[in-house]
Design an enzyme around this catalytic site. Structure first.
Site, short mmCIF file in Angstrom:
data_model
loop_
_atom_site.label_atom_id
_atom_site.label_comp_id
_atom_site.label_asym_id
_atom_site.label_seq_id
_atom_site.Cartn_x
_atom_site.Cartn_y
_atom_site.Cartn_z
N ASP A 290 1.08 -1.02 -0.33
CA ASP A 290 -0.54 -0.20 -0.40
C ASP A 290 0.65 1.18 0.12
O ASP A 290 2.06 1.45 0.31
CB ASP A 290 -1.12 0.29 1.51
CG ASP A 290 -0.38 0.60 2.30
OD1 ASP A 290 1.08 -0.50 2.26
OD2 ASP A 290 -0.75 1.06 3.50
N GLU B 168 -0.01 -0.87 5.75
CA GLU B 168 0.60 -1.04 6.43
C GLU B 168 1.22 0.75 7.00
O GLU B 168 0.98 0.83 7.98
CB GLU B 168 2.34 -1.18 5.87
CG GLU B 168 4.02 -0.72 7.03
CD GLU B 168 4.16 0.32 7.16
OE1 GLU B 168 4.81 0.55 7.73
OE2 GLU B 168 4.05 1.75 6.02
#
Length: 400
Positions: free
Chosen positions: A77, A168
């Site tokens: 991400d 994350e």
């Protein structure tokens, strides 16, 4: 395929996470990259590539010699702090002059002094209207390339578990990832900055929300009746130490960071992140936050403010300290590739922090990137392939 080529492709895939959805992964678009990575892993011959319910992708590089089993981890991400869709990477030669990236954005040494080290070299940027995504697609590309090179090499190495994680950037990395199921002795996240950085100290981190409930009434008849939630929220923020913010701190200094706010007369909400390397100071910061809300309630004579606090991760130092050979091995791998190693504290966190507390000692290594989370993000074009070779030497070193 080189690590740079992989990186230039990965950043074009939209994978921004979103803490507001309450799902895992927070955005389905992260699985788009995950599925592409699974196909690539299968093409390399790693036929156990799989995606779990949270979108994390794992695979196993078989070992060719006895050695501890290592995990290499990076997240897919990108941060919601800047646009992450329609990323258009561009390779530019830095000649010591400001670079116009596009959309009125200029990259120069005033913003990023590290550029001075790369005069006459190629760097990769986005086009001024998005982030680049080196955090952490550079790490993904470097791990994938290192795996491909180990498969083609005759150097002895132990088994390696590859893990590409979701969310994350919003503090939910490794959700759904079972550290025991990885079956590894040690791990490394590849999610840091300048080449050579090794990190095994990070912030203790929490998310905090203040909600203020007001009373609305016509301003013409408001005296003694109206309770302005937005005004009360501003009073709360003024109670926090004004110089303990990200823009006023560095190194091991902690902070309160107001990340989002909305408000009206009747309702207001302030969102913060709270950070400190020292656990006792971290707990004191959370207590200060709660105390300020209590003071607001005292001033207004009732339950005006409510606080929500949620710990995100803790300093990994306590869990890495018994395994400092991991740091020494990383230093040797950097030195083998002509990169000066240095240990620095993370003013943030990584998946490795959570994994370390889950029982998998997992320091963090550099990717080579700079100015993460914004439209000025950049990475030297040579960094991804240099870091991939560092990972090859690191993994092989465990078998030597």
């Amino acid at each position: 395929m080189t690590a740079l080529e992989r990186f230039l492709h990965y950043v074009t895939v939209y994978t921004t996470s979103d803490e507001s959805t309450g799902t895992s992964p927070s955005t389905e678009r992260q699985k788009t990259l995950g599925r592409a990575l699974m196909a690539e892993l299968n093409a390399l011959g790693l036929h156990d590539a799989a995606m779990d319910g949270a979108g994390n992708v794992t695979a196993t590089l078989p070992g060719t010699a006895p050695a501890p089993r290592i995990a290499l981890i990076a997240h897919m991400d990108t941060a919601p702090d800047a646009p992450g869709e329609h990323v258009r990477p561009q390779i530019r030669r830095y000649e010591g002059r400001p670079l116009a990236l596009g959309a009125g954005v200029t990259l120069d040494e005033a913003f990023s002094p590290e550029l001075a080290q790369f005069v006459g070299q190629d760097i990769v940027t986005a086009s001024g209207d998005t982030l680049l995504g080196a955090d952490d697609k550079a790490g993904v590309a470097e791990i994938m390339t290192a795996a491909a090179q180990l498969l083609q090499s005759d150097r002895p190495h132990g088994a390696v578990r590859l893990a590409f994680t979701t969310d994350e950037e919003i503090g939910n990395g490794v959700d759904g990832l079972d550290a025991d199921a990885l079956g590894c002795d040690y791990g490394y996240t590849v999610d840091g900055g300048a080449l050579g950085e090794i990190e095994y100290e990070n912030f203790n981190a929490a998310g905090a929300v203040l909600r203020v409930h007001g009373v609305g009434v016509h301003p013409g008849s408001a005296k003694g009746v109206m309770r302005n939630a937005a005004t009360a929220a501003m009073a709360f923020h003024a109670m926090l130490p004004p110089n303990e913010t990200p823009e006023c701190t560095e190194g091991y200094e902690g902070f309160y960071h107001l990340t989002d706010m909305r408000g009206s007369v009747t309702e207001a909400e302030l969102k913060y992140i709270i950070r400190d390397h020292d656990r006792a100071r971290f707990e004191a910061r959370k207590q200060k936050f709660a105390d300020c809300a209590a003071e607001l309630n005292r001033r207004y004579g009732g339950p005006v403010a409510e606080v929500e606090l949620r710990d995100s991760y803790y300093n990994m130092k306590e869990k890495i300290a018994p395994h400092m050979h991991l740091i020494e091995r990383a230093k040797r791998a950097f030195a083998q590739n002509g990169v000066a190693p240095r240990t620095v504290p993370i003013r943030g966190g990584t998946d490795g922090a959570r994994l370390s507390w889950m029982g998998l000692p997992c320091p963090n290594l550099s990717t080579g990137g700079y100015s993460f989370h914004g439209v000025h993000e950049w990475i030297p074009a040579a960094a991804p392939d240099k870091m991939a070779q560092v990972l090859v030497d690191l993994v092989a070193g465990f078998a030597e």
